[in-house]
Design a protein around this motif. Structure first.
Motif, PDB file in Angstrom:
ATOM      1  N   ALA A  41      -4.747  -6.966 -12.119  1.00  0.00           N
ATOM      2  CA  ALA A  41      -3.518  -7.451 -12.760  1.00  0.00           C
ATOM      3  C   ALA A  41      -2.849  -6.327 -13.541  1.00  0.00           C
ATOM      4  CB  ALA A  41      -3.819  -8.636 -13.678  1.00  0.00           C
ATOM      5  N   ARG A  42      -3.635  -5.551 -14.276  1.00  0.00           N
ATOM      6  CA  ARG A  42      -3.080  -4.424 -15.039  1.00  0.00           C
ATOM      7  C   ARG A  42      -2.461  -3.406 -14.081  1.00  0.00           C
ATOM      8  NH1 ARG A  42      -2.884  -1.560 -20.078  1.00  0.00           N
ATOM      9  NH2 ARG A  42      -3.316  -3.631 -20.867  1.00  0.00           N
ATOM     10  N   PHE A  43      -3.173  -3.100 -13.000  1.00  0.00           N
ATOM     11  CA  PHE A  43      -2.682  -2.140 -12.010  1.00  0.00           C
ATOM     12  C   PHE A  43      -1.324  -2.601 -11.466  1.00  0.00           C
ATOM     13  CE2 PHE A  43      -2.466  -0.559  -7.589  1.00  0.00           C
ATOM     14  CZ  PHE A  43      -2.579   0.807  -7.814  1.00  0.00           C
ATOM     15  N   CYS A  44      -1.256  -3.852 -11.032  1.00  0.00           N
ATOM     16  CA  CYS A  44      -0.008  -4.381 -10.474  1.00  0.00           C
ATOM     17  C   CYS A  44       1.109  -4.377 -11.506  1.00  0.00           C
ATOM     18  CB  CYS A  44      -0.230  -5.791  -9.930  1.00  0.00           C
ATOM     19  SG  CYS A  44      -1.294  -5.851  -8.480  1.00  0.00           S
ATOM     20  N   GLU A  45       0.769  -4.754 -12.723  1.00  0.00           N
ATOM     21  CA  GLU A  45       1.751  -4.803 -13.808  1.00  0.00           C
ATOM     22  C   GLU A  45       2.326  -3.413 -14.106  1.00  0.00           C
ATOM     23  OE1 GLU A  45       0.692  -5.450 -18.208  1.00  0.00           O
ATOM     24  OE2 GLU A  45       1.130  -7.442 -17.405  1.00  0.00           O
ATOM     25  N   GLU A  46       1.491  -2.395 -14.003  1.00  0.00           N
ATOM     26  CA  GLU A  46       1.910  -1.030 -14.334  1.00  0.00           C
ATOM     27  C   GLU A  46       2.659  -0.332 -13.205  1.00  0.00           C
ATOM     28  OE1 GLU A  46       1.634   0.498 -17.316  1.00  0.00           O
ATOM     29  OE2 GLU A  46       0.765  -1.346 -18.140  1.00  0.00           O
ATOM     30  N   LEU A  47       2.559  -0.853 -11.999  1.00  0.00           N
ATOM     31  CA  LEU A  47       3.245  -0.225 -10.861  1.00  0.00           C
ATOM     32  C   LEU A  47       4.752  -0.405 -10.949  1.00  0.00           C
ATOM     33  CD1 LEU A  47       1.088  -1.348  -7.799  1.00  0.00           C
ATOM     34  CD2 LEU A  47       1.344   0.990  -8.672  1.00  0.00           C
ATOM     35  N   PRO A  48       5.505   0.578 -10.482  1.00  0.00           N
ATOM     36  CA  PRO A  48       6.943   0.364 -10.335  1.00  0.00           C
ATOM     37  C   PRO A  48       7.175  -0.797  -9.355  1.00  0.00           C
ATOM     38  CG  PRO A  48       6.386   2.683 -10.020  1.00  0.00           C
ATOM     39  CD  PRO A  48       5.095   1.923 -10.075  1.00  0.00           C
ATOM     40  N   THR A  49       8.273  -1.481  -9.510  1.00  0.00           N
ATOM     41  CA  THR A  49       8.574  -2.665  -8.706  1.00  0.00           C
ATOM     42  C   THR A  49       8.456  -2.405  -7.212  1.00  0.00           C
ATOM     43  OG1 THR A  49      10.064  -3.443 -10.427  1.00  0.00           O
ATOM     44  CG2 THR A  49      10.322  -4.429  -8.256  1.00  0.00           C
ATOM     45  N   ARG A  50       8.993  -1.300  -6.732  1.00  0.00           N
ATOM     46  CA  ARG A  50       8.965  -1.037  -5.287  1.00  0.00           C
ATOM     47  C   ARG A  50       7.544  -0.783  -4.789  1.00  0.00           C
ATOM     48  NH1 ARG A  50      13.931   2.860  -3.956  1.00  0.00           N
ATOM     49  NH2 ARG A  50      12.133   4.081  -3.406  1.00  0.00           N
ATOM     50  N   ALA A  51       6.691  -0.170  -5.597  1.00  0.00           N
ATOM     51  CA  ALA A  51       5.299   0.041  -5.194  1.00  0.00           C
ATOM     52  C   ALA A  51       4.528  -1.281  -5.242  1.00  0.00           C
ATOM     53  CB  ALA A  51       4.636   1.079  -6.090  1.00  0.00           C
ATOM     54  N   ARG A  52       4.863  -2.143  -6.188  1.00  0.00           N
ATOM     55  CA  ARG A  52       4.216  -3.454  -6.286  1.00  0.00           C
ATOM     56  C   ARG A  52       4.488  -4.281  -5.034  1.00  0.00           C
ATOM     57  NH1 ARG A  52       6.596  -5.814 -10.734  1.00  0.00           N
ATOM     58  NH2 ARG A  52       5.533  -4.278 -11.987  1.00  0.00           N
ATOM     59  N   ARG A  53       5.651  -4.036  -4.415  1.00  0.00           N
ATOM     60  CA  ARG A  53       5.997  -4.735  -3.163  1.00  0.00           C
ATOM     61  C   ARG A  53       4.938  -4.509  -2.091  1.00  0.00           C
ATOM     62  NH1 ARG A  53      10.469  -3.531   0.321  1.00  0.00           N
ATOM     63  NH2 ARG A  53       9.972  -1.420  -0.240  1.00  0.00           N
ATOM     64  N   ILE A  54       4.373  -3.306  -2.062  1.00  0.00           N
ATOM     65  CA  ILE A  54       3.345  -2.998  -1.060  1.00  0.00           C
ATOM     66  C   ILE A  54       2.116  -3.859  -1.306  1.00  0.00           C
ATOM     67  CG2 ILE A  54       1.753  -1.225  -0.204  1.00  0.00           C
ATOM     68  CD1 ILE A  54       3.996   0.821  -0.731  1.00  0.00           C
ATOM     69  N   ILE A  55       1.679  -3.937  -2.564  1.00  0.00           N
ATOM     70  CA  ILE A  55       0.509  -4.756  -2.897  1.00  0.00           C
ATOM     71  C   ILE A  55       0.771  -6.208  -2.505  1.00  0.00           C
ATOM     72  CG2 ILE A  55      -0.973  -5.610  -4.758  1.00  0.00           C
ATOM     73  CD1 ILE A  55      -1.419  -2.652  -4.327  1.00  0.00           C
ATOM     74  N   LYS A  56       1.923  -6.724  -2.885  1.00  0.00           N
ATOM     75  CA  LYS A  56       2.258  -8.106  -2.557  1.00  0.00           C
ATOM     76  C   LYS A  56       2.316  -8.320  -1.043  1.00  0.00           C
ATOM     77  CE  LYS A  56       4.720  -9.211  -6.803  1.00  0.00           C
ATOM     78  NZ  LYS A  56       6.016  -9.568  -7.415  1.00  0.00           N
ATOM     79  N   GLY A  57       2.880  -7.358  -0.330  1.00  0.00           N
ATOM     80  CA  GLY A  57       2.967  -7.464   1.127  1.00  0.00           C
ATOM     81  C   GLY A  57       1.606  -7.441   1.799  1.00  0.00           C
ATOM     82  N   VAL A  58       0.721  -6.580   1.315  1.00  0.00           N
ATOM     83  CA  VAL A  58      -0.624  -6.490   1.884  1.00  0.00           C
ATOM     84  C   VAL A  58      -1.393  -7.788   1.638  1.00  0.00           C
ATOM     85  CG1 VAL A  58      -2.856  -5.311   1.688  1.00  0.00           C
ATOM     86  CG2 VAL A  58      -0.770  -3.979   1.759  1.00  0.00           C
ATOM     87  N   GLY A 137       0.538  -9.957 -16.172  1.00  0.00           N
ATOM     88  CA  GLY A 137       0.995 -10.070 -17.542  1.00  0.00           C
ATOM     89  C   GLY A 137      -0.109 -10.486 -18.490  1.00  0.00           C
ATOM     90  N   GLN A 138      -1.292 -10.795 -17.954  1.00  0.00           N
ATOM     91  CA  GLN A 138      -2.411 -11.192 -18.786  1.00  0.00           C
ATOM     92  C   GLN A 138      -3.500 -10.131 -18.767  1.00  0.00           C
ATOM     93  OE1 GLN A 138      -3.732 -15.153 -17.712  1.00  0.00           O
ATOM     94  NE2 GLN A 138      -1.671 -15.726 -17.145  1.00  0.00           N
ATOM     95  N   ALA A 139      -3.148  -8.893 -18.423  1.00  0.00           N
ATOM     96  CA  ALA A 139      -4.125  -7.804 -18.332  1.00  0.00           C
ATOM     97  C   ALA A 139      -4.637  -7.423 -19.716  1.00  0.00           C
ATOM     98  CB  ALA A 139      -3.483  -6.586 -17.665  1.00  0.00           C
ATOM     99  N   PRO A 140      -5.893  -6.941 -19.806  1.00  0.00           N
ATOM    100  CA  PRO A 140      -6.451  -6.526 -21.096  1.00  0.00           C
ATOM    101  C   PRO A 140      -5.769  -5.272 -21.617  1.00  0.00           C
ATOM    102  CG  PRO A 140      -7.931  -5.942 -19.317  1.00  0.00           C
ATOM    103  CD  PRO A 140      -6.818  -6.755 -18.710  1.00  0.00           C
ATOM    104  N   GLY A 141      -5.972  -4.994 -22.878  1.00  0.00           N
ATOM    105  CA  GLY A 141      -5.375  -3.829 -23.503  1.00  0.00           C
ATOM    106  C   GLY A 141      -6.151  -2.562 -23.229  1.00  0.00           C
ATOM    107  N   PRO A 142      -5.587  -1.405 -23.607  1.00  0.00           N
ATOM    108  CA  PRO A 142      -6.250  -0.125 -23.423  1.00  0.00           C
ATOM    109  C   PRO A 142      -7.572  -0.081 -24.161  1.00  0.00           C
ATOM    110  CG  PRO A 142      -3.976   0.159 -24.146  1.00  0.00           C
ATOM    111  CD  PRO A 142      -4.294  -1.295 -24.232  1.00  0.00           C
ATOM    112  N   GLY A 143      -8.497   0.685 -23.644  1.00  0.00           N
ATOM    113  CA  GLY A 143      -9.766   0.899 -24.323  1.00  0.00           C
ATOM    114  C   GLY A 143     -10.865  -0.038 -23.897  1.00  0.00           C
ATOM    115  N   ASP A 144     -10.570  -1.009 -23.011  1.00  0.00           N
ATOM    116  CA  ASP A 144     -11.616  -1.919 -22.553  1.00  0.00           C
ATOM    117  C   ASP A 144     -12.566  -1.160 -21.631  1.00  0.00           C
ATOM    118  OD1 ASP A 144     -10.283  -3.815 -23.901  1.00  0.00           O
ATOM    119  OD2 ASP A 144      -9.740  -5.048 -22.172  1.00  0.00           O
ATOM    120  N   ARG A 145     -13.843  -1.357 -21.823  1.00  0.00           N
ATOM    121  CA  ARG A 145     -14.872  -0.730 -21.007  1.00  0.00           C
ATOM    122  C   ARG A 145     -15.861  -1.823 -20.607  1.00  0.00           C
ATOM    123  NH1 ARG A 145     -13.167   4.393 -20.154  1.00  0.00           N
ATOM    124  NH2 ARG A 145     -12.728   5.481 -22.050  1.00  0.00           N
TER     125      ARG A 145
END
Length: 150
Positions: A41-58, A137-145
């Motif tokens: 979720a964090r990865f998808c959220e951080e991607l630019p919109t056009r790159a997120r399209r690839i994830i959604k398409g796959v 939009g529900q991704a954890p914050g920075p520093g999670d391990r």
């Protein structure tokens, strides 16, 4: 027994002590280096919109989306999309959102040179990313391990 730790923003001293303990028991420790819903979720959220399209398409294509299909949509240029995914993956590792060396969730399919023919996601990641896209939009914050001890 399995123990799962999530440590947010550890102090340097705490991190050194914990890593020393884990190193001492390395034969019983398995580091969590796989994609999970929160990381996806964090990865998808951080991607630019056009790159997120690839994830959604796959995900919609059950593991594959053709470049032709992606190019047929408005703003369909694929230039720079794979680079944006790589940069997001590296930035997330640097910021502690996921472990360094986490594999890319999507790989281009093509002749090696020239235009890609499409993008593929390993089958074991499809459910993780499908769920992640539904909770964006529900991704954890920075520093999670995370680490798991067997």
């Amino acid at each position: 027994m399995e123990i799962i730790l999530t440590i947010r923003e550890p102090s340097d001293e705490f991190q050194r002590d914990l890593l020393a303990l884990l190193d001492k028991h390395a034969d019983r420790v398995r580091m969590d280096t796989d994609w999970n819903v929160e990381r996806a979720a964090r990865f998808c959220e951080e991607l630019p919109t056009r790159a997120r399209r690839i994830i959604k398409g796959v995900v919609a294509g059950q593991g594959f989306v053709s470049a032709e299909e992606l190019r047929a949509t408005p703003g369909g240029s694929l230039r720079g999309h794979a680079g944006a995914m790589k940069q997001t993956l590296e930035r997330g590792a640097r910021l502690g959102w996921w472990p360094d060396g986490l594999r890319a969730p999507v790989v281009p399919v093509g002749p090696g040179f020239g235009k890609v023919q499409g993008y593929r996601m390993p089958p074991e990641l499809l459910k993780v990313f499908a769920t992640a896209l539904s909770v964006e939009g529900q991704a954890p914050g920075p520093g999670d391990r995370s680490a798991s001890v067997d």
